[in-house]
Write a protein that holds these residues in place. Structure first.
Motif, mmCIF file in Angstrom:
data_model
loop_
_atom_site.group_PDB
_atom_site.id
_atom_site.type_symbol
_atom_site.label_atom_id
_atom_site.label_comp_id
_atom_site.label_asym_id
_atom_site.label_seq_id
_atom_site.Cartn_x
_atom_site.Cartn_y
_atom_site.Cartn_z
ATOM 1 N N GLY A 1 0.867 -1.343 0.190
ATOM 2 C CA GLY A 1 -0.085 -0.250 0.269
ATOM 3 C C GLY A 1 1.133 0.807 0.143
ATOM 4 N N VAL A 2 1.807 1.352 0.505
ATOM 5 C CA VAL A 2 2.907 2.596 0.337
ATOM 6 C C VAL A 2 3.727 3.139 -0.153
ATOM 7 C CG1 VAL A 2 4.788 3.372 1.795
ATOM 8 C CG2 VAL A 2 3.327 1.711 3.450
ATOM 9 N N ARG A 3 4.026 1.206 -0.750
ATOM 10 C CA ARG A 3 4.536 1.786 -2.763
ATOM 11 C C ARG A 3 3.011 2.010 -3.727
ATOM 12 N NH1 ARG A 3 6.382 -4.088 -4.829
ATOM 13 N NH2 ARG A 3 7.840 -2.676 -7.270
ATOM 14 N N THR A 4 2.326 1.574 -3.497
ATOM 15 C CA THR A 4 1.114 2.568 -4.221
ATOM 16 C C THR A 4 0.662 3.624 -4.296
ATOM 17 O OG1 THR A 4 0.323 0.303 -4.903
ATOM 18 C CG2 THR A 4 -1.336 1.686 -5.075
ATOM 19 N N GLU A 5 0.577 3.950 -2.600
ATOM 20 C CA GLU A 5 1.226 5.188 -2.723
ATOM 21 C C GLU A 5 2.084 6.650 -3.303
ATOM 22 O OE1 GLU A 5 -1.748 8.768 -1.162
ATOM 23 O OE2 GLU A 5 -2.210 6.634 -1.375
ATOM 24 N N HIS A 6 3.177 6.086 -2.491
ATOM 25 C CA HIS A 6 4.262 6.634 -2.888
ATOM 26 C C HIS A 6 3.546 7.015 -4.690
ATOM 27 C CE1 HIS A 6 8.232 7.093 -4.782
ATOM 28 N NE2 HIS A 6 8.465 7.699 -4.126
ATOM 29 N N ASP A 7 3.563 6.216 -5.106
ATOM 30 C CA ASP A 7 3.375 5.815 -7.178
ATOM 31 C C ASP A 7 3.094 7.196 -7.386
ATOM 32 O OD1 ASP A 7 6.115 4.502 -7.048
ATOM 33 O OD2 ASP A 7 4.915 2.850 -7.420
ATOM 34 N N LYS A 8 1.468 7.181 -6.905
ATOM 35 C CA LYS A 8 0.400 8.700 -7.195
ATOM 36 C C LYS A 8 0.646 9.542 -6.807
ATOM 37 C CE LYS A 8 -3.493 5.080 -5.797
ATOM 38 N NZ LYS A 8 -4.973 4.219 -5.553
ATOM 39 N N ILE A 9 1.315 9.715 -5.702
ATOM 40 C CA ILE A 9 1.674 11.262 -4.941
ATOM 41 C C ILE A 9 3.033 11.626 -5.935
ATOM 42 C CG2 ILE A 9 2.811 12.360 -3.290
ATOM 43 C CD1 ILE A 9 1.582 9.531 -0.958
ATOM 44 N N LEU A 10 4.051 11.018 -6.116
ATOM 45 C CA LEU A 10 5.217 10.849 -6.889
ATOM 46 C C LEU A 10 4.175 11.966 -8.767
ATOM 47 C CD1 LEU A 10 8.115 10.744 -7.269
ATOM 48 C CD2 LEU A 10 7.626 8.954 -8.141
ATOM 49 N N ALA A 11 3.261 11.267 -8.754
ATOM 50 C CA ALA A 11 3.150 11.386 -10.402
ATOM 51 C C ALA A 11 2.251 12.488 -9.956
ATOM 52 C CB ALA A 11 2.037 9.971 -10.523
ATOM 53 N N GLN A 12 1.215 12.596 -9.013
ATOM 54 C CA GLN A 12 1.054 14.027 -8.775
ATOM 55 C C GLN A 12 1.289 15.699 -8.491
ATOM 56 O OE1 GLN A 12 -1.788 12.328 -5.419
ATOM 57 N NE2 GLN A 12 -3.589 12.039 -7.060
ATOM 58 N N ARG A 13 2.327 14.841 -8.388
ATOM 59 C CA ARG A 13 3.445 15.966 -7.899
ATOM 60 C C ARG A 13 4.413 16.420 -9.082
ATOM 61 N NH1 ARG A 13 9.106 17.266 -6.036
ATOM 62 N NH2 ARG A 13 8.541 19.153 -4.569
ATOM 63 N N ALA A 14 4.547 15.176 -9.722
ATOM 64 C CA ALA A 14 5.206 15.758 -11.288
ATOM 65 C C ALA A 14 4.008 16.487 -11.714
ATOM 66 C CB ALA A 14 5.663 14.032 -11.638
ATOM 67 N N SER A 15 2.883 16.224 -11.631
ATOM 68 C CA SER A 15 2.211 16.914 -12.760
ATOM 69 C C SER A 15 1.712 18.484 -12.360
ATOM 70 C CB SER A 15 0.297 16.657 -12.393
ATOM 71 O OG SER A 15 0.168 17.255 -13.295
ATOM 72 N N LEU A 16 2.223 18.682 -10.995
ATOM 73 C CA LEU A 16 2.477 20.103 -10.454
ATOM 74 C C LEU A 16 3.266 20.762 -10.870
ATOM 75 C CD1 LEU A 16 0.721 22.447 -8.658
ATOM 76 C CD2 LEU A 16 1.892 21.496 -6.816
ATOM 77 N N LEU A 17 4.156 19.844 -10.816
ATOM 78 C CA LEU A 17 5.747 20.905 -11.438
ATOM 79 C C LEU A 17 5.606 20.781 -12.802
ATOM 80 C CD1 LEU A 17 7.945 18.867 -9.561
ATOM 81 C CD2 LEU A 17 7.654 20.754 -9.727
#
Length: 409
Positions: A154-170
């Motif tokens: 679950g942590v791994r999945t959540e990390h990848d989602k957050i990473l993608a969302q933060r990259a989208s903002l950048l």
């Protein structure tokens, strides 16, 4: 731990399969393209919820013959025996929809199957553990961490989602060519969330690396019969940002092995690592917006492999690379056998050797066979009977046209 029964419907080349297995060695013998690897891939998928061959689940659903209806999904089931306690697990792969799972008779989320069946798979593709880019080795560490502690999925999945969302903002900030106060405030929220998830993942990876080290050293010596010292290091983008030099095993002096590489042990402190990551992200905001990318964190880390003090990727021979890849898988198997109790698990993993003996010279074949002969369950695939060393005596099954028989081989 062993798999006593396996069934598959519309999985890869198998329209319908029911197979009973026993502890010890089972070798599946058949020419290429007959369905051997599909069998062990099914066992591996039930263990890891991923394939060791492809990334998309859609590729695992059987392709119908021309003129026949295409299956909407595939179903895998296995009975796994821990001691005298059997457990039945099932996963349904549904084209275009979320997968469904059952544990015993109860519907569960698919990731709740993780940890019920543990496997270690060695396949020709594993040469990429030494030769390819850092993402392959990050996945290797993450898969082992999840095997030790299934809750990390679950942590791994959540990390990848957050990473993608933060990259989208950048990327949005980069496209706008400016960063507003509102945008920076939102970015800081993502900083905190990404730092917390990444710190958990990093600590789990470092723990795996530290547990693996002695097993890799002994496994490499066994399969290569060489004296080249092997070193593993977790190369952290956070430590690099903070000015720490890259790991260099040539700098190790007698008595300092436990403290090498510098800074690695501190990464086990999740709270401290999260704070440091968040601070690093704040310092990198301008550069990250300029590049539209996340520049520090677990996604940019690396497992560095060294032989005789030199990076294995660039300096090891082909044979040394094979030995090191094999040592990493054997070390994983030994680590799980001996250390999984630290996380409340039980039962050694099922060992899967998928068409590896044909790629090894005679010396490495014998060394591998001798090392794994005592495993509780070993599943082997090979093109011809002669590829399976005599040390791995056991059941041999013929596979032809995705049909399995006990014909004399």
């Amino acid at each position: 731990m062993y798999v006593s029964d396996l069934s598959a419907d519309d999985f890869r080349s198998y329209e319908h399969l029911v197979l009973s297995l026993e502890p010890g060695v089972t070798a599946f013998i058949g020419s290429n393209g007959q369905g051997k690897t599909n069998l062990v891939e099914a066992v591996g998928y039930l263990s890891n919820l991923t394939s060791h061959r492809v990334g998309a689940d859609s590729a695992l659903i059987r392709r119908a013959e021309p003129g026949q209806p295409q299956p909407a999904g595939a179903v895998l089931r296995a009975k796994v025996v821990h001691g005298e306690r059997p457990t039945v697990l099932e996963i349904e792969l549904i084209s275009g929809k979320a997968n469904r799972a059952r544990l015993g008779r109860s519907p569960v989320r698919p990731r709740e199957l993780l940890g019920v069946l543990r496997t270690v798979i060695f396949a020709p593709e594993d040469l990429s553990l030494v030769r390819e880019e850092p993402g392959v080795r990050r996945r290797f560490l993450d898969d082992l961490a999840v095997t030790l502690r299934p809750s990390l999925a679950g942590v791994r999945t959540e990390h990848d989602k957050i990473l993608a969302q933060r990259a989208s903002l950048l990327k949005s900030a980069r496209a706008a060519r400016r960063s507003t106060a509102s945008m920076l405030s939102t970015l800081e929220v993502w900083d905190a969330q990404l730092a917390a998830a990444a710190a958990t993942l990093i600590a789990a990876r470092v723990d795996v690396v530290r547990r693996l080290r002695p097993w890799v050293a002994s496994a490499y010596e066994a399969v290569s019969q060489a004296q080249s010292p092997v070193h593993l290091a977790y190369r952290s983008s956070l430590l690099a940002h903070e000015g720490m030099a890259d790991p260099d095993p040539r700098a190790i002096t007698p008595g300092q092995e436990e403290s090498w590489p510098p800074g690695e042990a501190e990464l086990l402190d999740q709270a401290s690592t999260a704070e440091r990551l968040e601070a690093a992200m704040g310092q990198l905001h301008a550069r990250e917006i300029d590049r539209g990318a996340n520049l520090v964190g677990a996604h940019r880390d690396e497992l560095s492999l060294f032989l005789s003090g030199m990076p294995a990727k660039g300096f090891a021979s082909h044979g040394e690379q094979w030995s090191l890849a094999l040592a990493l898988r054997l070390a994983s198997y030994e680590m799980l056998r001996h250390d999984v109790a630290a996380y409340g698990g039980d039962g050694e993993p099922v060992l899967i050797l998928d068409d590896v003996f044909a790629s090894l010279d005679d010396k490495r074949r014998r060394a591998l066979a001798h090392t794994v002969a005592g495993a509780q369950q070993v599943l082997v695939t090979a093109a011809v009977p002669q590829d399976v060393p005599g040390e791995l005596d056991g059941t041999r099954l013929s596979v032809a046209g995705s049909r399995i028989s006990r014909d004399q081989l």
